[in-house]
Design a protein around this motif. Structure first.
Motif, PDB file in Angstrom:
ATOM      1  N   PRO A 112       0.795  -1.236   0.000  1.00 25.62           N
ATOM      2  CA  PRO A 112       0.000   0.000   0.000  1.00 25.62           C
ATOM      3  C   PRO A 112       0.827   1.286   0.000  1.00 25.62           C
ATOM      4  CG  PRO A 112      -0.890  -1.560   1.567  1.00 25.62           C
ATOM      5  CD  PRO A 112       0.425  -2.112   1.108  1.00 25.62           C
ATOM      6  N   THR A 113       0.357   2.212  -0.797  1.00 23.90           N
ATOM      7  CA  THR A 113       0.945   3.555  -0.808  1.00 23.90           C
ATOM      8  C   THR A 113      -0.191   4.562  -0.720  1.00 23.90           C
ATOM      9  OG1 THR A 113       0.824   3.575  -3.209  1.00 23.90           O
ATOM     10  CG2 THR A 113       2.952   2.943  -2.235  1.00 23.90           C
ATOM     11  N   PHE A 114       0.136   5.741  -0.243  1.00 26.09           N
ATOM     12  CA  PHE A 114      -0.853   6.812  -0.205  1.00 26.09           C
ATOM     13  C   PHE A 114      -0.972   7.424  -1.599  1.00 26.09           C
ATOM     14  CE2 PHE A 114       0.412   6.546   4.270  1.00 26.09           C
ATOM     15  CZ  PHE A 114      -0.841   6.461   4.853  1.00 26.09           C
ATOM     16  N   ASN A 115      -2.042   8.175  -1.789  1.00 28.07           N
ATOM     17  CA  ASN A 115      -2.249   8.717  -3.141  1.00 28.07           C
ATOM     18  C   ASN A 115      -1.264   9.840  -3.489  1.00 28.07           C
ATOM     19  OD1 ASN A 115      -3.350  10.786  -1.681  1.00 28.07           O
ATOM     20  ND2 ASN A 115      -5.470  10.336  -2.232  1.00 28.07           N
ATOM     21  N   ASP A 116      -0.407  10.215  -2.533  1.00 26.41           N
ATOM     22  CA  ASP A 116       0.663  11.154  -2.891  1.00 26.41           C
ATOM     23  C   ASP A 116       1.954  10.396  -3.209  1.00 26.41           C
ATOM     24  OD1 ASP A 116       1.513  10.245  -0.446  1.00 26.41           O
ATOM     25  OD2 ASP A 116       1.675  12.210   0.494  1.00 26.41           O
TER      26      ASP A 116
ATOM     27  N   GLU B 207      -9.857  16.927   1.843  1.00 27.47           N
ATOM     28  CA  GLU B 207      -9.173  16.084   0.860  1.00 27.47           C
ATOM     29  C   GLU B 207      -7.992  15.375   1.525  1.00 27.47           C
ATOM     30  OE1 GLU B 207      -8.301  18.349  -2.656  1.00 27.47           O
ATOM     31  OE2 GLU B 207     -10.257  19.329  -2.631  1.00 27.47           O
ATOM     32  N   PRO B 208      -8.273  14.380   2.355  1.00 31.56           N
ATOM     33  CA  PRO B 208      -7.181  13.718   3.068  1.00 31.56           C
ATOM     34  C   PRO B 208      -6.329  12.857   2.138  1.00 31.56           C
ATOM     35  CG  PRO B 208      -9.212  12.545   3.431  1.00 31.56           C
ATOM     36  CD  PRO B 208      -9.561  13.762   2.638  1.00 31.56           C
ATOM     37  N   THR B 209      -5.093  12.623   2.552  1.00 30.19           N
ATOM     38  CA  THR B 209      -4.220  11.720   1.811  1.00 30.19           C
ATOM     39  C   THR B 209      -4.433  10.321   2.376  1.00 30.19           C
ATOM     40  OG1 THR B 209      -2.651  13.526   1.581  1.00 30.19           O
ATOM     41  CG2 THR B 209      -1.830  11.304   1.138  1.00 30.19           C
ATOM     42  N   CYS B 210      -4.916   9.425   1.507  1.00 30.00           N
ATOM     43  CA  CYS B 210      -5.262   8.073   1.953  1.00 30.00           C
ATOM     44  C   CYS B 210      -4.745   7.048   0.946  1.00 30.00           C
ATOM     45  CB  CYS B 210      -6.770   7.944   2.113  1.00 30.00           C
ATOM     46  SG  CYS B 210      -7.421   8.747   3.577  1.00 30.00           S
ATOM     47  N   THR B 211      -5.089   5.794   1.199  1.00 32.79           N
ATOM     48  CA  THR B 211      -4.562   4.714   0.363  1.00 32.79           C
ATOM     49  C   THR B 211      -5.606   4.108  -0.571  1.00 32.79           C
ATOM     50  OG1 THR B 211      -5.142   3.085   2.025  1.00 32.79           O
ATOM     51  CG2 THR B 211      -2.907   4.020   2.162  1.00 32.79           C
ATOM     52  N   GLY B 212      -6.845   4.615  -0.546  1.00 34.86           N
ATOM     53  CA  GLY B 212      -7.946   3.946  -1.238  1.00 34.86           C
ATOM     54  C   GLY B 212      -7.937   4.093  -2.752  1.00 34.86           C
ATOM     55  N   PRO B 213      -8.871   3.411  -3.430  1.00 36.12           N
ATOM     56  CA  PRO B 213      -8.927   3.430  -4.892  1.00 36.12           C
ATOM     57  C   PRO B 213      -9.410   4.750  -5.480  1.00 36.12           C
ATOM     58  CG  PRO B 213     -10.669   2.049  -3.986  1.00 36.12           C
ATOM     59  CD  PRO B 213      -9.813   2.441  -2.839  1.00 36.12           C
ATOM     60  N   PHE B 214      -9.958   5.626  -4.642  1.00 33.23           N
ATOM     61  CA  PHE B 214     -10.380   6.945  -5.129  1.00 33.23           C
ATOM     62  C   PHE B 214      -9.730   8.035  -4.279  1.00 33.23           C
ATOM     63  CE2 PHE B 214     -13.834   4.108  -6.381  1.00 33.23           C
ATOM     64  CZ  PHE B 214     -14.050   4.485  -7.698  1.00 33.23           C
TER      65      PHE B 214
ATOM     66  N   SER C 163       3.602   8.306  -1.277  1.00 38.20           N
ATOM     67  CA  SER C 163       4.407   7.885  -0.122  1.00 38.20           C
ATOM     68  C   SER C 163       3.929   6.523   0.374  1.00 38.20           C
ATOM     69  CB  SER C 163       4.329   8.925   0.986  1.00 38.20           C
ATOM     70  OG  SER C 163       2.984   9.069   1.404  1.00 38.20           O
ATOM     71  N   PRO C 164       4.834   5.722   0.950  1.00 42.19           N
ATOM     72  CA  PRO C 164       4.445   4.392   1.385  1.00 42.19           C
ATOM     73  C   PRO C 164       3.669   4.409   2.709  1.00 42.19           C
ATOM     74  CG  PRO C 164       6.750   4.786   1.866  1.00 42.19           C
ATOM     75  CD  PRO C 164       6.263   5.995   1.142  1.00 42.19           C
ATOM     76  N   LEU C 165       2.843   3.392   2.862  1.00 47.14           N
ATOM     77  CA  LEU C 165       2.151   3.219   4.144  1.00 47.14           C
ATOM     78  C   LEU C 165       3.171   2.763   5.188  1.00 47.14           C
ATOM     79  CD1 LEU C 165      -0.517   2.777   5.858  1.00 47.14           C
ATOM     80  CD2 LEU C 165      -0.369   0.400   5.084  1.00 47.14           C
ATOM     81  N   THR C 166       3.155   3.416   6.351  1.00 49.03           N
ATOM     82  CA  THR C 166       4.077   3.023   7.423  1.00 49.03           C
ATOM     83  C   THR C 166       3.318   2.874   8.736  1.00 49.03           C
ATOM     84  OG1 THR C 166       4.498   5.319   8.023  1.00 49.03           O
ATOM     85  CG2 THR C 166       5.989   4.341   6.376  1.00 49.03           C
ATOM     86  N   ALA C 167       3.989   2.248   9.682  1.00 49.10           N
ATOM     87  CA  ALA C 167       3.397   2.110  11.026  1.00 49.10           C
ATOM     88  C   ALA C 167       3.171   3.486  11.642  1.00 49.10           C
ATOM     89  CB  ALA C 167       4.320   1.264  11.902  1.00 49.10           C
ATOM     90  N   GLU C 168       4.007   4.433  11.267  1.00 46.59           N
ATOM     91  CA  GLU C 168       3.870   5.797  11.798  1.00 46.59           C
ATOM     92  C   GLU C 168       2.522   6.398  11.386  1.00 46.59           C
ATOM     93  OE1 GLU C 168       4.870   8.307  14.322  1.00 46.59           O
ATOM     94  OE2 GLU C 168       6.481   6.897  13.845  1.00 46.59           O
ATOM     95  N   ALA C 169       2.096   6.091  10.166  1.00 44.74           N
ATOM     96  CA  ALA C 169       0.804   6.600   9.693  1.00 44.74           C
ATOM     97  C   ALA C 169      -0.344   6.009  10.497  1.00 44.74           C
ATOM     98  CB  ALA C 169       0.633   6.274   8.210  1.00 44.74           C
ATOM     99  N   VAL C 170      -0.202   4.726  10.850  1.00 41.65           N
ATOM    100  CA  VAL C 170      -1.244   4.078  11.655  1.00 41.65           C
ATOM    101  C   VAL C 170      -1.306   4.744  13.028  1.00 41.65           C
ATOM    102  CG1 VAL C 170      -2.021   1.915  12.690  1.00 41.65           C
ATOM    103  CG2 VAL C 170      -0.956   1.905  10.420  1.00 41.65           C
ATOM    104  N   LYS C 171      -0.151   4.996  13.589  1.00 38.90           N
ATOM    105  CA  LYS C 171      -0.132   5.667  14.898  1.00 38.90           C
ATOM    106  C   LYS C 171      -0.746   7.070  14.777  1.00 38.90           C
ATOM    107  CE  LYS C 171       2.794   7.423  18.613  1.00 38.90           C
ATOM    108  NZ  LYS C 171       1.678   7.307  19.559  1.00 38.90           N
ATOM    109  N   TYR C 172      -0.361   7.776  13.714  1.00 41.01           N
ATOM    110  CA  TYR C 172      -0.918   9.125  13.511  1.00 41.01           C
ATOM    111  C   TYR C 172      -2.452   9.040  13.465  1.00 41.01           C
ATOM    112  CZ  TYR C 172      -2.498  13.356  11.248  1.00 41.01           C
ATOM    113  OH  TYR C 172      -3.204  14.502  10.965  1.00 41.01           O
TER     114      TYR C 172
END
Lengths: 558, 314
Positions: A129-133, A208-215, A135-144
């Motif tokens: 998984p990567t975010f739509n910008d 407009e959050p930065t997320c990992t989804g298909p849209f 950047s890669p998904l990290t554990a830090e993002a989950v904590k955030y």
């Protein structure tokens, strides 16, 4: 007419109800007119009358969805933090684990999870998984994300998370420890509230959050529309649609007319009363999601002072349950847009153990016998009485400002009629949200007609939320079987279960105890969530939980 | 100026009365806002500690009169408090929705009064003609049709069947045609009937007959002499209609998905968002107070008797 606006405001709740009910007739009329005027193209069939095999995707893949009112614009700050994932889920963000249509937990951003220690869950993230910008998904993002849900205004009350709950172990591993023992975290954390955000995303202040989804969100105009477009960098199976526009149309009938007019391609939460009028229209089809909501009645046994009410008597509770003709309710009142259930949650959530809950069978003679046995005899006016007091039960239910899954007065009137058949007078009270809450909190009612939704995978969710004596709500003392009961013991066990199958069995046993023995909740019907759409809309996998509805499989055919 | 000052001074106690009623009614309504709002935010019943913290933070534990005095002092300076739900200032919430409401209110008012005046005048000067009977019957029907039925009928005709106007939403001028028409037509009948009856009354007055006897053209008699007086009660009603439009029209806003102040107010009532409910009532009351003041000033201009009475009083 002079003060139409002011008068309209004062009488608004009642008129809204009228609007919804009369709107059904209006939609029928519109349906006839549209049909008479030609309408759309009709079902695509080949020469032999058989449906064509595989629909061909159209050149333009844009879908316009007619949704209810904007769920965020007048919402609390806490609700606004959940934009655009809850209650409307625009398929922009993803959770660590997801809820399947079978109410099971499946991996989403997490590849695995396990209980380590007594109350700590370890999640291992997928690599892809990567975010739509980018950047890669990290554990830090989950904590955030989890810290974001905890920060005021908090949105994560039901999972018991705190500021110290989430710890990053390494780039791909994160541990979550609820602030109090909560072994149901996995079943709860699939709720879209816990959709993972990139560090720095703040849906409260930026829609407009930065997320990992298909849209990804490209436009949000409060009270008007939310527009999402395909995330071209999506890590999984890419979405088939280029763009989805969710148009906010709060009125059920107007939403239906917008579909007939072709302004929208698909509408959510079609009012049950309108269904029959649009089902036969050319170019429009209906799709139901499996049961995700159960119409039921909570039974109040005692009042604020602790004094027993008529329904404190188990015979009277059982008599009320036995007086309910579910079949007639489902077919006659809900027009077949529901199914009979014995459980107070969707049966699917209990897995193979759903059969443990048998329900009180409809038997009017038995109902009458039980009331006789309880000392309630038929009076001269046909209403049963005891010691000169008539058997009158107040039935409360909340007003809804729209939405096809709300409760309609006719549905409550059915209950009233069923009670009358066995000599019980039902007094219906339709209340706005504030008054309804007040009545529940003070125990000032006998039957509470409600339609709770199952939005997570915890089969004991409703049991522990409403009937459990240790539930935090003020309502529990009036409806709970009590602290020293088999039901309570079983709910306690569901909170401690570590095995999913065991959890389902315990929840089913607790529900059996509640419905079959205690008769503390009376299931009336499992209700379908209905979508209506143009024939050209394909691939919708209707989820029983609307907040978990996904859109990436949908496409437009020629 | 003396008349104006007296009128404004007399409106102060009216406004204070509105604030008191708004505050008292909102607080008398059943339902605990702390419980309701926290319950929705947390998706489970709040704990007693959470409830207490919310009440403390929002001053809900103070005595009624203390809360009222604090709120009224703020309201007088434009501070209507903060919405429990959104956390935004109530005045900001209301004013942000006002343009949407005015977007349909102004055209609706023009439709309503324009149509009503023309039909009312024609009906009066051609009394008992076919046009008069037809307009009266139409007015009766118009007065009897609830606005939501009218709204759906207009949608069915113009959107679903003819396909020339959108069903709902905002964005283009076409979007506010149906809401404005619904709103305007719903009030046309009452203004039209009032115009007709008022003009008929005036046409029977001696001074009108005198003007006619003096050989003045019929058009001059009607427009310059009769209509001017006949319009006085019509202006009162039309102004109140405009006040109603400008403070939101719930049903029309709801049916057409129009994000105006009316819908916002009703949602706030459902959620026991006291600051918004109180703010909305004061806002509505203030609009009507201003509208009444404007009507008084128009009287001053149109009716010499009011001018003379004003001078005598000073």
């Amino acid at each position: 007419m002079v003060h139409e606006a002011v008068r309209g405001l004062v009488v608004a709740p009642a008129r809204w109800r009228d609007t919804r009910r009369r709107g059904v007739a209006v939609a029928c009329l519109a349906g006839l007119l549209a049909a008479a005027c030609g309408g759309g193209g009709g079902d695509e069939e080949d020469a032999s009358g058989q449906p064509t095999a595989e629909p061909t995707p159209a050149a333009v893949q844009e879908l316009v969805v007619g949704y209810g009112g904007d769920p965020w614009v007048d919402a609390s700050e806490a609700d606004q933090k959940r934009k655009p994932s809850y209650p409307l889920n625009a398929d922009v963000c993803e959770t660590l684990v997801r809820l399947t249509p079978e109410f099971e937990v499946a991996g989403s951003l997490a590849s695995s999870w396990e209980l380590v220690g007594d109350n700590t869950f370890r999640f291992t993230l997928k690599d892809e998984p990567t975010f739509n910008d980018g950047s890669p998904l990290t554990a830090e993002a989950v904590k955030y994300t989890l810290d974001y849900t905890v920060a005021e205004p908090a949105t994560s009350g039901f999972a018991f998370l705190g500021t110290e709950s989430t710890k990053v172990i390494d780039d791909r591993t994160v541990e979550v420890t609820p602030t109090r023992p909560n072994l149901r975290l996995i079943e709860q954390i699939n709720h879209p509230t816990y959709s993972v955000l990139a560090p720095g995303s703040d849906p409260l202040n930026n829609p407009e959050p930065t997320c990992t989804g298909p849209f990804e969100v490209t436009e949000y105009v409060p009270n008007e529309q939310l527009v999402v477009e395909r995330n071209e960098e999506y890590w999984g199976e890419p979405a088939k649609l280029d763009k989805i526009t969710f148009r906010f149309i709060p009125d059920d009938t107007t939403r239906t007319l917008a579909l007939q007019n072709g302004e929208v391609d698909l509408i959510t939460d079609v009012p049950r009363g309108v269904l029959s009028s649009i089902e036969g229209l050319p170019g429009i089809k209906i799709e139901n999601a499996p049961v995700g909501q159960v119409f039921l009645m909570y039974v109040a046994r005692r009042d604020l002072a602790g004094t027993d009410k008529p329904l404190a008597d188990p015979n009277v509770r059982r008599a009320v349950a036995a007086a309910m003709d579910q079949s007639a309710f489902v077919e006659g009142v809900l027009d077949g847009n529901a199914e009979q259930v014995t459980t107070v949650a969707p049966p699917e959530v209990l897995g193979e153990h759903a059969d443990l809950v048998e329900g009180v069978p409809f038997d009017r003679a038995e109902s009458a016998r039980l009331l006789d046995e309880a000392g309630w005899t038929t009076g001269p006016d046909g209403v049963r009485q005891k010691d000169g007091r008539p058997l009158e039960l107040s039935i409360v239910f909340p007003s809804s400002s729209g939405g096809g899954t709300g409760i309609d007065l006719t549905e409550v009137e059915f209950v009233q009629a069923q009670l009358a058949e066995v000599g019980i007078r039902g007094k219906i009270e339709q209340l706005d949200a504030g008054a309804y809450r007040e009545r529940l909190d003070t125990g000032n009612y006998d039957l509470d007609f409600s339609g709770p939704n199952q939005n997570d995978a915890n089969p004991a969710f409703l049991l522990s939320l409403r009937w459990y004596s240790k539930a935090t709500g003020k309502n529990a003392p009036f409806i709970s079987p009590g602290p020293d009961t088999e039901f309570e013991r079983l709910v306690d066990q569901t909170l401690q279960a570590t095995d999913e199958e065991e959890l389902q069995r315990l929840a089913a046993e607790a529900m059996h105890e509640l419905v079959d023995n205690e008769v503390g909740g009376i299931p009336l019907a499992g209700v379908y969530r209905t979508y209506a759409m143009k024939d050209t809309v394909q691939g919708l996998e209707a989820h029983p939980s609307s907040t978990n509805q996904r859109w990436s499989s949908v496409f437009i055919s020629e | 100026m003396g008349f104006l000052a007296r009128r404004i001074a007399s409106l102060v106690p009216v406004w204070l009365g509105i604030t008191f009623v708004a505050f008292a009614l909102a607080n008398l309504a059943p339902g605990d806002p702390a419980e309701l709002i926290l319950g929705r935010e947390l998706e489970q019943p709040p704990t007693p500690e959470q409830l207490e913290a919310f009440r403390e933070e929002h001053g809900l534990n103070d005595p009624f009169l203390v809360q009222y005095a604090r709120w009224t002092a703020g309201a007088a300076t434009g501070d209507l408090g903060t919405s429990f739900r959104s956390g935004k200032p109530v005045l900001e919430e209301l004013t942000s929705r006002l343009p949407a409401t005015l977007q349909i209110a102004v055209p609706a008012f023009l439709v309503s009064t324009g149509l009503a005046l023309v039909v009312g005048i024609v009906s009066a000067i051609r009394r008992n003609s076919f046009a008069d009977h037809a307009s009266r019957v139409t007015a009766l029907v118009g007065d009897s049709v609830p606005s939501f039925v009218l709204a759906y009928l207009l949608i069915i005709v113009f959107s679903v069947t003819l396909g020339i106007l959108p069903v709902a939403g905002r964005g283009t001028w076409q979007h506010f045609v149906l809401p404005s028409l619904t709103l305007g037509l719903a009030t046309t009948a009452s203004i039209m009937r009032l115009t007709r009856s008022s003009l008929l009354d005036v046409l029977g007055e001696d001074y009108v007959r005198t003007a006619q006897a003096m050989g003045l053209p019929r058009r001059t008699v009607i427009v310059r002499h009769a209509l001017r007086n006949a319009l006085i009660p019509v202006i009162t009603v039309a102004a109140l209609v405009f006040g109603g439009f400008a403070t939101g029209t719930v049903i029309v806003e709801y049916v057409f998905g129009w994000p105006g102040v009316g819908r916002f107010a009703v949602d706030s009532i459902f959620d026991r968002d006291y600051p918004v409910i109180q703010g909305f009532v004061v806002f509505t009351g203030t609009v009507f107070v201003i509208v009444n003041l404007v009507v008084d000033l128009l009287y001053l201009r149109l009716d010499p008797r009011v001018r003379l009475a004003g001078r005598r009083a000073t």
